[in-house]
Design an enzyme around this catalytic site. Structure first.
Site, mmCIF file in Angstrom:
data_model
loop_
_atom_site.group_PDB
_atom_site.id
_atom_site.type_symbol
_atom_site.label_atom_id
_atom_site.label_comp_id
_atom_site.label_asym_id
_atom_site.label_seq_id
_atom_site.Cartn_x
_atom_site.Cartn_y
_atom_site.Cartn_z
ATOM 1 N N SER A 15 0.817 -1.221 0.000
ATOM 2 C CA SER A 15 0.000 0.000 0.000
ATOM 3 C C SER A 15 0.848 1.267 0.000
ATOM 4 O O SER A 15 0.313 2.361 0.181
ATOM 5 C CB SER A 15 -0.967 -0.010 1.188
ATOM 6 O OG SER A 15 -0.264 0.041 2.413
ATOM 7 N N LYS A 17 3.439 2.087 2.082
ATOM 8 C CA LYS A 17 3.861 2.598 3.392
ATOM 9 C C LYS A 17 5.354 2.909 3.407
ATOM 10 O O LYS A 17 5.775 3.988 3.830
ATOM 11 C CB LYS A 17 3.523 1.589 4.507
ATOM 12 C CG LYS A 17 2.055 1.219 4.573
ATOM 13 C CD LYS A 17 1.736 0.256 5.704
ATOM 14 C CE LYS A 17 2.506 -1.044 5.707
ATOM 15 N NZ LYS A 17 2.271 -1.875 4.483
ATOM 16 N N THR A 18 6.156 1.953 2.972
ATOM 17 C CA THR A 18 7.610 2.176 2.986
ATOM 18 C C THR A 18 7.991 3.269 1.997
ATOM 19 O O THR A 18 8.849 4.117 2.283
ATOM 20 C CB THR A 18 8.356 0.859 2.679
ATOM 21 O OG1 THR A 18 7.956 -0.112 3.648
ATOM 22 C CG2 THR A 18 9.857 1.044 2.737
ATOM 23 N N HIS A 55 8.655 -2.270 -2.158
ATOM 24 C CA HIS A 55 8.427 -3.376 -3.098
ATOM 25 C C HIS A 55 8.828 -3.011 -4.514
ATOM 26 O O HIS A 55 8.955 -3.881 -5.356
ATOM 27 C CB HIS A 55 6.968 -3.820 -3.050
ATOM 28 C CG HIS A 55 6.621 -4.471 -1.751
ATOM 29 N ND1 HIS A 55 7.115 -5.702 -1.381
ATOM 30 C CD2 HIS A 55 5.867 -4.052 -0.707
ATOM 31 C CE1 HIS A 55 6.675 -6.008 -0.183
ATOM 32 N NE2 HIS A 55 5.919 -5.021 0.254
ATOM 33 N N GLU A 89 7.580 -1.030 9.604
ATOM 34 C CA GLU A 89 7.169 -2.365 10.084
ATOM 35 C C GLU A 89 6.851 -2.366 11.580
ATOM 36 O O GLU A 89 7.284 -3.248 12.323
ATOM 37 C CB GLU A 89 8.273 -3.392 9.771
ATOM 38 C CG GLU A 89 8.605 -3.510 8.305
ATOM 39 C CD GLU A 89 7.549 -4.247 7.472
ATOM 40 O OE1 GLU A 89 6.530 -4.686 8.029
ATOM 41 O OE2 GLU A 89 7.763 -4.347 6.258
ATOM 42 N N CYS A 146 -6.679 -4.206 -4.890
ATOM 43 C CA CYS A 146 -7.051 -5.617 -4.783
ATOM 44 C C CYS A 146 -6.605 -6.348 -6.049
ATOM 45 O O CYS A 146 -6.970 -5.964 -7.160
ATOM 46 C CB CYS A 146 -8.557 -5.764 -4.586
ATOM 47 S SG CYS A 146 -9.077 -7.489 -4.569
ATOM 48 N N TYR A 174 2.320 -13.288 -0.538
ATOM 49 C CA TYR A 174 1.209 -12.411 -0.172
ATOM 50 C C TYR A 174 0.665 -11.652 -1.379
ATOM 51 O O TYR A 174 1.416 -11.295 -2.286
ATOM 52 C CB TYR A 174 1.676 -11.366 0.856
ATOM 53 C CG TYR A 174 2.127 -11.945 2.166
ATOM 54 C CD1 TYR A 174 1.202 -12.376 3.114
ATOM 55 C CD2 TYR A 174 3.489 -12.064 2.452
ATOM 56 C CE1 TYR A 174 1.619 -12.906 4.325
ATOM 57 C CE2 TYR A 174 3.917 -12.597 3.658
ATOM 58 C CZ TYR A 174 2.984 -13.014 4.598
ATOM 59 O OH TYR A 174 3.403 -13.540 5.787
ATOM 60 N N CYS A 178 -9.206 -6.802 -1.235
ATOM 61 C CA CYS A 178 -10.214 -5.950 -0.602
ATOM 62 C C CYS A 178 -11.019 -6.774 0.395
ATOM 63 O O CYS A 178 -10.903 -7.992 0.456
ATOM 64 C CB CYS A 178 -11.109 -5.302 -1.655
ATOM 65 S SG CYS A 178 -12.269 -6.462 -2.389
HETATM 66 P P1 ADP Z 1 4.358 -1.363 1.684
HETATM 67 O O1 ADP Z 1 5.513 -0.833 2.473
HETATM 68 O O2 ADP Z 1 3.022 -0.764 2.106
HETATM 69 O O3 ADP Z 1 4.304 -2.863 1.653
HETATM 70 P P2 ADP Z 1 5.828 -0.385 -0.629
HETATM 71 O O4 ADP Z 1 5.947 1.093 -0.435
HETATM 72 O O5 ADP Z 1 7.013 -1.223 -0.297
HETATM 73 O O6 ADP Z 1 4.518 -0.899 0.161
HETATM 74 O O7 ADP Z 1 5.459 -0.731 -2.141
HETATM 75 C C1 ADP Z 1 4.470 -0.076 -2.865
HETATM 76 C C2 ADP Z 1 4.602 -0.524 -4.319
HETATM 77 O O8 ADP Z 1 4.141 -1.866 -4.464
HETATM 78 C C3 ADP Z 1 3.755 0.243 -5.297
HETATM 79 O O9 ADP Z 1 4.379 1.428 -5.688
HETATM 80 C C4 ADP Z 1 3.635 -0.732 -6.474
HETATM 81 O O10 ADP Z 1 4.713 -0.580 -7.370
HETATM 82 C C5 ADP Z 1 3.812 -2.097 -5.828
HETATM 83 N N1 ADP Z 1 2.632 -2.958 -5.829
HETATM 84 C C6 ADP Z 1 2.648 -4.292 -6.034
HETATM 85 N N2 ADP Z 1 1.413 -4.829 -5.902
HETATM 86 C C7 ADP Z 1 0.565 -3.816 -5.598
HETATM 87 C C8 ADP Z 1 -0.852 -3.746 -5.323
HETATM 88 N N3 ADP Z 1 -1.606 -4.823 -5.308
HETATM 89 N N4 ADP Z 1 -1.370 -2.527 -5.050
HETATM 90 C C9 ADP Z 1 -0.583 -1.431 -5.044
HETATM 91 N N5 ADP Z 1 0.760 -1.444 -5.296
HETATM 92 C C10 ADP Z 1 1.338 -2.617 -5.558
HETATM 93 MG MG MG Z 2 6.889 -1.864 3.684
HETATM 94 ZN ZN ZN Z 3 -11.422 -7.322 -4.419
#
Ligand code: ADP
Ligand code: MG
Ligand code: ZN
Length: 188
Positions: A15, A17-18, A55, A89, A146, A174, A178
């Protein structure tokens, strides 16, 4: 002394966050704030060196903090004169100890920006994230997309591996889903 503020980003995996923490760290530093970036030492995804890693492979240097000893942060602050702590985290950190440490930091005038998973793959509250979200001056919900229907996703769905609550992995284990599409993994 100016009141220090608490900002918390909560949401599922993927989402952003990082990504948000990396972005804010760069701006805070540019504006002359003394920022320390920390993460629990359990999370060694992507790299063994202490870094935040998103990610989509953005990284920033960080320090590892023992997830059961968040009080180590207080020593780092005192010794090195930081005025802002970025914590990724949050969900892996010890709940009551982390809440206490964050309260102390805010009292000392140190700003705190943190992020964490609100829920685990069973949709149960994960570590201190929700408690901190309630305490936050700026509580912010992040959502992913989702992977089943394209709607805003607020949950993390396990799709392979064991049923242990804490398993650090990425897209191999993972997906984001939704509320309607999310299924609780029953094992293979
Ligand atoms: P978090 O720290 O919340 O796990 P990150 O900031 O590491 O998230 O990564 C966000 C990135 O993940 C987005 O910019 C996108 O490139 C990628 N991504 C992969 N799958 C999804 C998804 N289902 N929804 C949104 N972004 C996704
Ligand atoms: Mg993260
Ligand atoms: Zn859904």
């Amino acid at each position: 002394m100016k009141k220090a503020t608490l900002t918390i980003f909560a949401g599922p995996m993927f989402s952003g966050k990082t990504t948000k923490l990396i972005y804010l760290t760069k701006i805070l530093k540019k504006l002359g704030q003394k920022v320390v970036v920390a993460k629990p030492s359990i999370d060694t995804r992507y790299t063994k060196a202490p870094k935040l890693a998103s990610h989509d492979a953005k990284t920033i240097a960080a320090v590892f903090i023992d997830m059961n000893k968040p009080e180590d942060l207080l020593d780092i602050i005192k010794n090195d004169g930081f005025n802002h702590v970025i914590l990724d985290e949050l969900n892996f950190f010890h709940k009551t100890k982390t809440v206490a440490v964050i309260k102390k930091l805010l009292k000392m005038g140190v700003g705190v920006t943190g992020s964490g998973l609100a829920y685990d793959y069973r949709r149960k509250p994960f570590g201190p994230t929700l408690k901190l979200l309630k305490m936050a001056d700026f509580p912010i919900w992040q959502h992913a997309i989702c992977q089943k229907c394209g709607a805003p996703a607020e949950h993390t769905e396990r799709v392979s591996g064991t049923k242990d609550v804490v398993v650090v992995a990425g897209m191999d284990m993972y997906i984001a889903s939704c509320r309607k599409c999310h299924k609780i993994y029953k094992g293979k």
